[in-house]
Design an enzyme around this catalytic site. Structure first.
Site, PDB file in Angstrom:
ATOM      1  N   LYS A 193     -12.901  -3.638  -5.105  1.00 49.73           N
ATOM      2  CA  LYS A 193     -13.054  -3.072  -5.609  1.00 49.73           C
ATOM      3  C   LYS A 193     -12.274  -2.302  -6.909  1.00 49.73           C
ATOM      4  O   LYS A 193     -12.186  -1.327  -7.872  1.00 49.73           O
ATOM      5  CB  LYS A 193     -14.243  -1.860  -4.989  1.00 49.73           C
ATOM      6  CG  LYS A 193     -14.198  -0.747  -5.259  1.00 49.73           C
ATOM      7  CD  LYS A 193     -16.478  -1.519  -5.866  1.00 49.73           C
ATOM      8  CE  LYS A 193     -16.792  -0.127  -6.412  1.00 49.73           C
ATOM      9  NZ  LYS A 193     -17.306  -0.361  -7.838  1.00 49.73           N
ATOM     10  N   LYS A 238      -8.382 -11.893  -7.370  1.00 50.99           N
ATOM     11  CA  LYS A 238      -8.917 -11.569  -6.085  1.00 50.99           C
ATOM     12  C   LYS A 238     -10.381 -10.057  -6.773  1.00 50.99           C
ATOM     13  O   LYS A 238      -9.853  -9.598  -7.386  1.00 50.99           O
ATOM     14  CB  LYS A 238      -8.383 -10.774  -5.292  1.00 50.99           C
ATOM     15  CG  LYS A 238      -8.481 -10.626  -4.055  1.00 50.99           C
ATOM     16  CD  LYS A 238      -7.909 -10.664  -2.311  1.00 50.99           C
ATOM     17  CE  LYS A 238      -9.010  -9.730  -1.852  1.00 50.99           C
ATOM     18  NZ  LYS A 238      -8.130  -9.337  -0.626  1.00 50.99           N
ATOM     19  N   LYS A 255       0.993  -0.949  -0.204  1.00 51.90           N
ATOM     20  CA  LYS A 255       0.074  -0.175   0.119  1.00 51.90           C
ATOM     21  C   LYS A 255       0.495   1.285  -0.048  1.00 51.90           C
ATOM     22  O   LYS A 255       0.326   1.669  -0.330  1.00 51.90           O
ATOM     23  CB  LYS A 255      -1.132   0.046   0.971  1.00 51.90           C
ATOM     24  CG  LYS A 255      -1.895  -0.646   1.561  1.00 51.90           C
ATOM     25  CD  LYS A 255      -3.328  -0.469   1.892  1.00 51.90           C
ATOM     26  CE  LYS A 255      -4.989  -1.934   2.064  1.00 51.90           C
ATOM     27  NZ  LYS A 255      -5.837  -1.209   2.819  1.00 51.90           N
TER      28      LYS A 255
END
Ligand code: TRP
Length: 332
Positions: A195, A192, A112
């Protein structure tokens, strides 16, 4: 008696990956009589990456609608993390015993911080401490999580041990993972459903919308024509069948039909759309009812937060006692 805790971030709509991979299991775990369960909409975790403050409350509400629509609140306490300030409070005390080196090894942090290079706040680094606080505040012993959160859970276990050792207490039990292994791929065949990758099918989407996305969804990439047999074990459509197509006979027929090229991917998807609708129509209906009564949603979340605050206050008192935190009473 096991205490269960898990959390879902209120970012983006709840999709079939969340539903099949997590929510469905949360509901069944919470129904076992030997379990008490807490499930949180973890808004504070969502603050660790850039977000739209104006759109944020709607995301929290919609996530609440989704988790209540699947019936999670029937046997579990459902609440919003920021309604229980003890989560961030405990995170501070735990942070004081959390080794920086371990935090730096977290793969989610590495990923991230790479993704949001221009704005990496400290919160992204200390994210696992807050997650540990979520769990330890309720002395949870069983934490249903997917593969990507196992490392954070291991960290929470270490932190419980560090705290206990440092202050010579047995306050925190070690939380164990309940590994949720089912993974739903994205409609694009990606690892996966997520969104941020724009490859999702929303749980509360009307049937026409679901069908539109299913129609174009990836199957077995080797099955380029109808005549080539497919491999159900690696097909996302078949994985979803195993979850929502309850008749074993039908699932077997689909398996056999696919491996002998007797049914095509289109037919297989149609059957899946039917199974999905059978399972999700009542969920959609409950969601519509809840959206029409927002007060009801706030009431459930408010009750959840009160229950949690009472529990959290007890744990915090014990934490402060163990750590010698007495505020003004510390003065001689
Ligand atoms: N970090 C988890 C995720 O992104 C969500 C979460 C927050 C959580 N606190 C938790 C999961 C505590 C389990 C227990 O999926």
């Amino acid at each position: 008696m096991a205490t269960i805790f898990s959390g879902i971030q209120p970012t983006g709509e709840v999709h079939l990956g969340n539903y099949m991979g997590a929510l469905r299991h949360w509901v069944s775990l919470s129904k076992r009589p030997e379990h008490e369960a807490f499930f949180s909409i973890v808004d504070c975790h969502a603050f660790t990456v850039p977000y739209d403050a104006k759109a944020f409350p709607k995301g929290v509400f919609e996530t609440a609608v989704a988790v209540l629509a699947v019936g999670l609140d029937e046997r579990a306490t459902v609440f919003v993390q920021s309604d229980v300030p003890e989560h961030t409070e405990l995170a501070w005390y735990l942070g004081c015993v959390a080794p920086m080196g371990e935090l730096g090894r977290m793969t989610q942090f590495k990923e991230k911080s790479e993704q949001h290079k221009s704005s990496v706040g400290t919160g992204l680094f200390t994210y696992p401490i807050l997650m540990a606080a979520d769990i330890l505040l309720y002395k949870a012993t069983l934490v249903p999580v997917g593969h990507d959160q196992l490392q954070h859970l291991e960290f929470a276990r270490d932190l419980a041990r560090h705290f206990n050792h440092r202050f010579k207490t047995e306050l925190f039990p070690e939380p164990k993972p309940h590994h949720l292994t089912l993974r739903i791929r994205g409609t694009d065949g990606g690892e996966k459903m997520s969104k941020s990758r724009n490859n999702t099918i929303a749980m509360l989407e009307p049937p026409q919308g679901i069908w539109k996305k299913l129609k174009g969804a990836f199957t077995d990439p080797q099955r380029v024509t109808r005549e080539i047999p497919g491999r159900p074990e690696i097909c996302n459509i078949y994985t979803m069948h195993t979850v929502v197509t309850p008749e074993p006979a039908l699932t077997e027929t689909i398996h056999a039909g696919c491996t002998t090229a007797n049914i095509g991917c289109g037919d297989c998807k149609k059957l899946l759309a039917e199974s999905l609708d059978r399972e999700l129509a009542p969920v959609r209906e409950r969601a519509a009812e809840l959206r029409a009564q927002p007060k009801r949603v706030l009431e459930v979340l408010g009750d959840g937060a009160s229950t949690c605050r009472a529990r959290a206050a007890q744990t915090m008192a014990a934490v402060k006692e163990a750590a010698g935190v007495r505020g003004a009473r510390s003065a001689p």
